[in-house]
Design a protein around this motif. Structure first.
Motif, PDB file in Angstrom:
ATOM      1  N   VAL A 189       7.124  66.604 107.995  1.00  9.75           N
ATOM      2  CA  VAL A 189       6.978  65.830 106.757  1.00  9.75           C
ATOM      3  C   VAL A 189       5.507  65.743 106.356  1.00  9.75           C
ATOM      4  N   LEU A 190       4.637  65.477 107.310  1.00  5.69           N
ATOM      5  CA  LEU A 190       3.212  65.411 107.012  1.00  5.69           C
ATOM      6  C   LEU A 190       2.665  66.769 106.568  1.00  5.69           C
ATOM      7  N   ALA A 191       3.132  67.839 107.174  1.00  2.90           N
ATOM      8  CA  ALA A 191       2.686  69.181 106.789  1.00  2.90           C
ATOM      9  C   ALA A 191       3.097  69.500 105.354  1.00  2.90           C
ATOM     10  N   VAL A 192       4.339  69.181 105.003  1.00  3.20           N
ATOM     11  CA  VAL A 192       4.811  69.432 103.640  1.00  3.20           C
ATOM     12  C   VAL A 192       4.043  68.565 102.642  1.00  3.20           C
ATOM     13  N   GLY A 193       3.806  67.309 102.997  1.00  9.20           N
ATOM     14  CA  GLY A 193       3.047  66.425 102.116  1.00  9.20           C
ATOM     15  C   GLY A 193       1.621  66.909 101.904  1.00  9.20           C
ATOM     16  N   THR A 194       0.983  67.333 102.980  1.00  9.98           N
ATOM     17  CA  THR A 194      -0.386  67.836 102.879  1.00  9.98           C
ATOM     18  C   THR A 194      -0.445  69.086 102.012  1.00  9.98           C
ATOM     19  N   PHE A 195       0.479  70.014 102.249  1.00  7.96           N
ATOM     20  CA  PHE A 195       0.500  71.238 101.452  1.00  7.96           C
ATOM     21  C   PHE A 195       0.771  70.921  99.984  1.00  7.96           C
ATOM     22  N   SER A 196       1.675  69.981  99.726  1.00  2.34           N
ATOM     23  CA  SER A 196       2.003  69.618  98.343  1.00  2.34           C
ATOM     24  C   SER A 196       0.790  69.044  97.620  1.00  2.34           C
ATOM     25  N   LEU A 197       0.048  68.170  98.303  1.00  5.51           N
ATOM     26  CA  LEU A 197      -1.141  67.602  97.668  1.00  5.51           C
ATOM     27  C   LEU A 197      -2.209  68.660  97.420  1.00  5.51           C
ATOM     28  N   ARG A 198      -2.354  69.589  98.345  1.00  2.00           N
ATOM     29  CA  ARG A 198      -3.381  70.629  98.177  1.00  2.00           C
ATOM     30  C   ARG A 198      -3.029  71.610  97.063  1.00  2.00           C
ATOM     31  N   ILE A 199      -1.772  71.922  96.910  1.00  3.62           N
ATOM     32  CA  ILE A 199      -1.374  72.893  95.890  1.00  3.62           C
ATOM     33  C   ILE A 199      -1.242  72.224  94.519  1.00  3.62           C
ATOM     34  N   ALA A 200      -1.073  70.904  94.481  1.00  2.00           N
ATOM     35  CA  ALA A 200      -0.892  70.203  93.209  1.00  2.00           C
ATOM     36  C   ALA A 200      -2.131  70.305  92.324  1.00  2.00           C
ATOM     37  N   GLY A 201      -3.322  70.255  92.924  1.00  5.09           N
ATOM     38  CA  GLY A 201      -4.545  70.327  92.125  1.00  5.09           C
ATOM     39  C   GLY A 201      -4.648  71.603  91.309  1.00  5.09           C
ATOM     40  N   PRO A 202      -4.602  72.773  91.953  1.00  4.26           N
ATOM     41  CA  PRO A 202      -4.675  74.008  91.167  1.00  4.26           C
ATOM     42  C   PRO A 202      -3.505  74.193  90.201  1.00  4.26           C
ATOM     43  N   MET A 203      -2.330  73.727  90.575  1.00  5.39           N
ATOM     44  CA  MET A 203      -1.182  73.899  89.686  1.00  5.39           C
ATOM     45  C   MET A 203      -1.268  72.988  88.463  1.00  5.39           C
ATOM     46  N   MET A 204      -1.792  71.795  88.625  1.00 10.58           N
ATOM     47  CA  MET A 204      -1.869  70.844  87.518  1.00 10.58           C
ATOM     48  C   MET A 204      -3.110  71.053  86.665  1.00 10.58           C
ATOM     49  N   ARG A 205      -4.066  71.815  87.141  1.00 11.03           N
ATOM     50  CA  ARG A 205      -5.324  72.022  86.419  1.00 11.03           C
ATOM     51  C   ARG A 205      -5.081  72.601  85.028  1.00 11.03           C
ATOM     52  N   THR A 206      -4.102  73.475  84.906  1.00 11.63           N
ATOM     53  CA  THR A 206      -3.837  74.098  83.609  1.00 11.63           C
ATOM     54  C   THR A 206      -3.055  73.173  82.678  1.00 11.63           C
ATOM     55  N   ARG A 207      -2.412  72.153  83.207  1.00 12.91           N
ATOM     56  CA  ARG A 207      -1.601  71.261  82.377  1.00 12.91           C
ATOM     57  C   ARG A 207      -2.406  70.123  81.762  1.00 12.91           C
ATOM     58  N   PHE A 208      -3.510  69.764  82.384  1.00 11.83           N
ATOM     59  CA  PHE A 208      -4.324  68.652  81.899  1.00 11.83           C
ATOM     60  C   PHE A 208      -5.702  69.166  81.540  1.00 11.83           C
ATOM     61  N   GLU A 209      -6.227  68.629  80.458  1.00  8.55           N
ATOM     62  CA  GLU A 209      -7.589  68.984  80.084  1.00  8.55           C
ATOM     63  C   GLU A 209      -8.420  67.712  80.012  1.00  8.55           C
ATOM     64  N   LEU A 210      -9.461  67.691  80.818  1.00 11.09           N
ATOM     65  CA  LEU A 210     -10.347  66.533  80.832  1.00 11.09           C
ATOM     66  C   LEU A 210     -11.356  66.637  79.701  1.00 11.09           C
ATOM     67  N   PRO A 211     -11.729  65.512  79.137  1.00  8.44           N
ATOM     68  CA  PRO A 211     -12.798  65.547  78.135  1.00  8.44           C
ATOM     69  C   PRO A 211     -14.102  66.036  78.775  1.00  8.44           C
TER      70      PRO A 211
END
Length: 103
Positions: A9-31
């Protein structure tokens, strides 16, 4: 068995948090202002880490030799000296001062 499940569970959670940044980068644009603040915050955080490591030893002051070595290394780094030279000069400065009896 529960230990193995917890590790998975911890391994899946860690991987999910690490991959979320690059995947979400294209969906959000910061000012642009927020990006500048984040860049400045990274520099300030790094400077605070260096200052804490250079000036303190446990719960007290580090003395003079360590900050002097960090200062020499910082000056050489600003002058774009090779990394090996920066590290060796900083270590030699601190070691030389300690050899002379400077705390």
């Amino acid at each position: 068995m529960t230990l193995l499940v917890a590790i998975l569970v911890l391994a899946v959670g860690t991987f999910s948090l690490r991959i979320a940044g690059p995947m979400m980068r294209t969906r959000f644009e910061l000012p642009e202002r927020a990006e500048k603040v984040l860049a400045a915050a990274a520099v300030v955080l790094l400077a605070a880490l260096v200052a804490t490591a250079a000036l303190t030893d446990g719960h007290g002051a580090a003395g003079i030799a360590r900050p002097a070595g960090v200062l020499v290394g910082g000056v050489l780094a600003l002058r774009k000296a090779p990394f090996v030279l920066v590290v060796v000069a900083a270590a030699a400065t601190a070691a030389g001062l300690r050899l002379l009896g400077v705390p």
